[in-house]
Design an enzyme around this catalytic site. Structure first.
Site, PDB file in Angstrom:
ATOM      1  N   THR A 102      -2.688   0.713  -6.476  1.00 12.17           N
ATOM      2  CA  THR A 102      -2.702  -0.656  -7.697  1.00 12.17           C
ATOM      3  C   THR A 102      -4.144  -0.566  -7.493  1.00 12.17           C
ATOM      4  OG1 THR A 102      -0.779  -1.867  -6.984  1.00 12.17           O
ATOM      5  CG2 THR A 102      -2.998  -2.702  -7.871  1.00 12.17           C
ATOM      6  N   LYS A 177      -0.898  -2.790 -14.888  1.00 13.71           N
ATOM      7  CA  LYS A 177      -0.544  -3.356 -13.615  1.00 13.71           C
ATOM      8  C   LYS A 177      -0.665  -4.693 -13.578  1.00 13.71           C
ATOM      9  CE  LYS A 177       0.731  -3.288  -8.900  1.00 13.71           C
ATOM     10  NZ  LYS A 177       2.632  -3.682  -8.253  1.00 13.71           N
ATOM     11  N   LYS A 245      -6.519  -7.904  -2.305  1.00 11.86           N
ATOM     12  CA  LYS A 245      -6.547  -6.570  -3.453  1.00 11.86           C
ATOM     13  C   LYS A 245      -6.967  -7.240  -4.797  1.00 11.86           C
ATOM     14  CE  LYS A 245      -5.000  -2.725  -3.290  1.00 11.86           C
ATOM     15  NZ  LYS A 245      -3.710  -2.084  -3.984  1.00 11.86           N
TER      16      LYS A 245
HETATM   17  P1  NAP Z   1       0.432   0.174   2.985  1.00  9.02           P
HETATM   18  O1  NAP Z   1       1.877   0.324   4.298  1.00  9.02           O
HETATM   19  O2  NAP Z   1      -0.981   0.118   3.388  1.00  9.02           O
HETATM   20  O3  NAP Z   1       0.328   2.276   3.014  1.00  9.02           O
HETATM   21  C1  NAP Z   1      -0.535   2.700   2.541  1.00  9.02           C
HETATM   22  C2  NAP Z   1      -0.609   3.652   3.465  1.00  9.02           C
HETATM   23  O4  NAP Z   1      -1.832   5.104   2.785  1.00  9.02           O
HETATM   24  C3  NAP Z   1      -0.745   3.685   4.966  1.00  9.02           C
HETATM   25  O5  NAP Z   1       0.485   4.773   5.354  1.00  9.02           O
HETATM   26  C4  NAP Z   1      -2.298   4.228   5.165  1.00  9.02           C
HETATM   27  O6  NAP Z   1      -2.498   5.055   6.033  1.00  9.02           O
HETATM   28  C5  NAP Z   1      -2.140   5.136   3.958  1.00  9.02           C
HETATM   29  N1  NAP Z   1      -4.082   5.788   3.084  1.00  9.02           N
HETATM   30  C6  NAP Z   1      -4.589   5.039   3.889  1.00  9.02           C
HETATM   31  N2  NAP Z   1      -6.063   5.235   2.956  1.00  9.02           N
HETATM   32  C7  NAP Z   1      -5.633   6.510   3.455  1.00  9.02           C
HETATM   33  C8  NAP Z   1      -6.592   7.604   3.103  1.00  9.02           C
HETATM   34  N3  NAP Z   1      -7.761   7.563   3.072  1.00  9.02           N
HETATM   35  N4  NAP Z   1      -6.415   8.900   4.007  1.00  9.02           N
HETATM   36  C9  NAP Z   1      -5.140   9.147   3.884  1.00  9.02           C
HETATM   37  N5  NAP Z   1      -3.995   8.471   4.201  1.00  9.02           N
HETATM   38  C10 NAP Z   1      -4.346   6.877   3.530  1.00  9.02           C
HETATM   39  O7  NAP Z   1       1.301  -0.305   1.405  1.00  9.02           O
HETATM   40  P2  NAP Z   1       1.894  -0.169   0.643  1.00  9.02           P
HETATM   41  O8  NAP Z   1       2.715  -1.208   0.864  1.00  9.02           O
HETATM   42  O9  NAP Z   1       2.952   1.280   1.016  1.00  9.02           O
HETATM   43  O10 NAP Z   1       1.354   0.162  -0.343  1.00  9.02           O
HETATM   44  C11 NAP Z   1       0.698   0.970  -1.050  1.00  9.02           C
HETATM   45  C12 NAP Z   1      -0.276   1.259  -2.804  1.00  9.02           C
HETATM   46  O11 NAP Z   1       0.625   0.065  -3.576  1.00  9.02           O
HETATM   47  C13 NAP Z   1      -1.180  -0.445  -2.795  1.00  9.02           C
HETATM   48  O12 NAP Z   1      -2.145  -0.702  -3.452  1.00  9.02           O
HETATM   49  C14 NAP Z   1      -0.322  -1.398  -2.679  1.00  9.02           C
HETATM   50  O13 NAP Z   1      -1.248  -2.743  -3.546  1.00  9.02           O
HETATM   51  C15 NAP Z   1       0.609  -1.458  -3.632  1.00  9.02           C
HETATM   52  N6  NAP Z   1       2.356  -1.592  -3.889  1.00  9.02           N
HETATM   53  C16 NAP Z   1       2.708  -2.002  -2.154  1.00  9.02           C
HETATM   54  C17 NAP Z   1       3.972  -2.548  -3.216  1.00  9.02           C
HETATM   55  C18 NAP Z   1       4.458  -3.415  -1.979  1.00  9.02           C
HETATM   56  O14 NAP Z   1       5.121  -4.679  -1.947  1.00  9.02           O
HETATM   57  N7  NAP Z   1       4.338  -3.097  -0.725  1.00  9.02           N
HETATM   58  C19 NAP Z   1       4.172  -3.207  -4.236  1.00  9.02           C
HETATM   59  C20 NAP Z   1       3.900  -2.058  -5.628  1.00  9.02           C
HETATM   60  C21 NAP Z   1       2.193  -1.824  -5.517  1.00  9.02           C
HETATM   61  P3  NAP Z   1      -2.185   4.092   7.630  1.00  9.02           P
HETATM   62  O15 NAP Z   1      -1.053   3.704   7.957  1.00  9.02           O
HETATM   63  O16 NAP Z   1      -3.030   4.532   8.291  1.00  9.02           O
HETATM   64  O17 NAP Z   1      -3.132   2.561   7.026  1.00  9.02           O
END
Ligand code: NAP
Length: 306
Positions: A102, A177, A245
């Site tokens: 997102t 979104k 965010k």
């Molecule tokens: P998350 O658990 O923080 O996953 C993000 C992953 O990306 C983490 O493993 C992170 O590494 C990795 N990452 C971040 N920056 C990076 C970089 N520069 N280089 C390489 N890897 C990187 O978040 P999430 O819940 O999966 O959400 C991911 C996205 O989807 C977000 O934008 C969120 O707003 C969106 N989203 C989430 C949901 C939900 O319910 N969770 C639903 C819809 C959309 P680290 O492990 O080291 O932090």
């Protein structure tokens, strides 16, 4: 436009709450997959199941024809796609970059422009449906970019999601979104305030929920968050810091569109307080604890009326 089949080499960057499950569906569907993520230990499971590891996004793009990103913030999207070790430094002409994070509509447009300069295609394809939707491959995927690129990637989206809709040119997936997050913001406030009210009024939360969730007030948020709130389980799910965010992006975009959205502003103020109370790495339903706190109450549904 490249035709996607089982010999197409896929790449995936970002193996967090969402990315783990989504990448897994592609692997299980029989595609060859190269993965990379910031914290390598989070890749252990998918590597054990047969994915290959790459140290940087550039290395992923060196090996793959279609590369997905599912990272955290717009700054991370910039890094992994446009940065010095980013995908566009090594992706081949004809490759497709699909950002499912997102992120900002304007960043999606910039990525499309930078990619086009190198004959690389791109889509912005954020998702809704939460950790549960990611696990069950039932996500709603909202896609911006060129229609023929969308058509080509569609079979891959079908392994991850259930509702897959083309929304228009680059940036339209992210705009959709933002509309989704404006709905989520209003919904989660309603869920938490209604539960606090019912608890304070001395109702049985289980029977009250039975009535209200099957009437006009029923919603995804009510169905999926209220069981967690009743159990006192505030783990993510969807991180408060990611929601903040999203609210920030939605507010900036609405200002750009010369709109005043007071409900959205209120949600941002409430979630700033939630963050200030130390709940940034909890799920967004932790608003329940913050609302109780604002009312000098301690949320414990086992105790009648607070
Ligand atoms: P998350 O658990 O923080 O996953 C993000 C992953 O990306 C983490 O493993 C992170 O590494 C990795 N990452 C971040 N920056 C990076 C970089 N520069 N280089 C390489 N890897 C990187 O978040 P999430 O819940 O999966 O959400 C991911 C996205 O989807 C977000 O934008 C969120 O707003 C969106 N989203 C989430 C949901 C939900 O319910 N969770 C639903 C819809 C959309 P680290 O492990 O080291 O932090």
């Amino acid at each position: 436009m490249q035709e996607i089949n089982k010999s197409t080499r896929l790449g995936w960057i970002g193996l967090g709450v969402m990315g783990q499950s989504m990448a897994n569906h592609l692997l299980k569907a029989g595609y060859r997959l190269t993965v990379s993520t910031r914290t390598k230990s989070k890749a252990a499971q998918i590597l054990a199941q047969g994915a290959d590891w790459a140290q940087t996004p550039a290395e992923v793009a060196h090996q793959a024809d279609v590369i997905f990103t599912m990272v955290s913030l717009p700054s991370d999207v910039r890094d992994v796609i446009l940065g010095p070790q980013g995908l566009l430094t090594t992706a081949r002409p004809g490759a497709i970059v699909v950002d499912m994070t997102t992120s900002e509509p304007s960043l999606a447009v910039l990525i499309a422009e930078k990619a086009r300069e190198k004959n690389i295609e791109s889509l912005d394809a954020p998702v809704s449906g939460g950790d549960i939707g990611a696990k069950n491959a039932t996500l709603s995927i909202m896609v911006g970019g060129k229609q023929d690129v969308f058509n080509a990637v569609r079979p891959l989206f079908e392994t991850i999601g259930k509702t897959i809709v083309y929304q228009g040119p680059a940036g339209c997936g992210q705009h959709t979104k933002m509309a989704n997050q404006i709905l989520v913001a209003a919904g989660i406030i309603g869920v938490c305030e209604a539960l606090l009210y019912a608890w304070r009024a001395g109702l049985s939360l289980e029977t009250a929920l039975q009535s209200v969730s099957s009437g006009a007030a029923g919603s995804w948020g009510l169905t999926n968050y209220s069981p967690r709130i009743l159990q006192g389980n505030f783990e993510p799910g969807f991180y408060v810091e990611h929601f903040l965010k999203d609210l920030g992006i939605a507010i900036r975009e609405s200002e750009r569109l010369q709109l005043n959205l007071p409900g959205l502003q209120l949600a941002k103020q409430l979630y700033d307080q939630v963050q200030a109370q130390g709940y940034g790495r909890k799920g967004i339903h932790v608003l329940q604890l913050a609302l109780a706190h604002i009312n000098d109450l301690t949320w414990d549904p086992q105790i009648q009326n607070g």
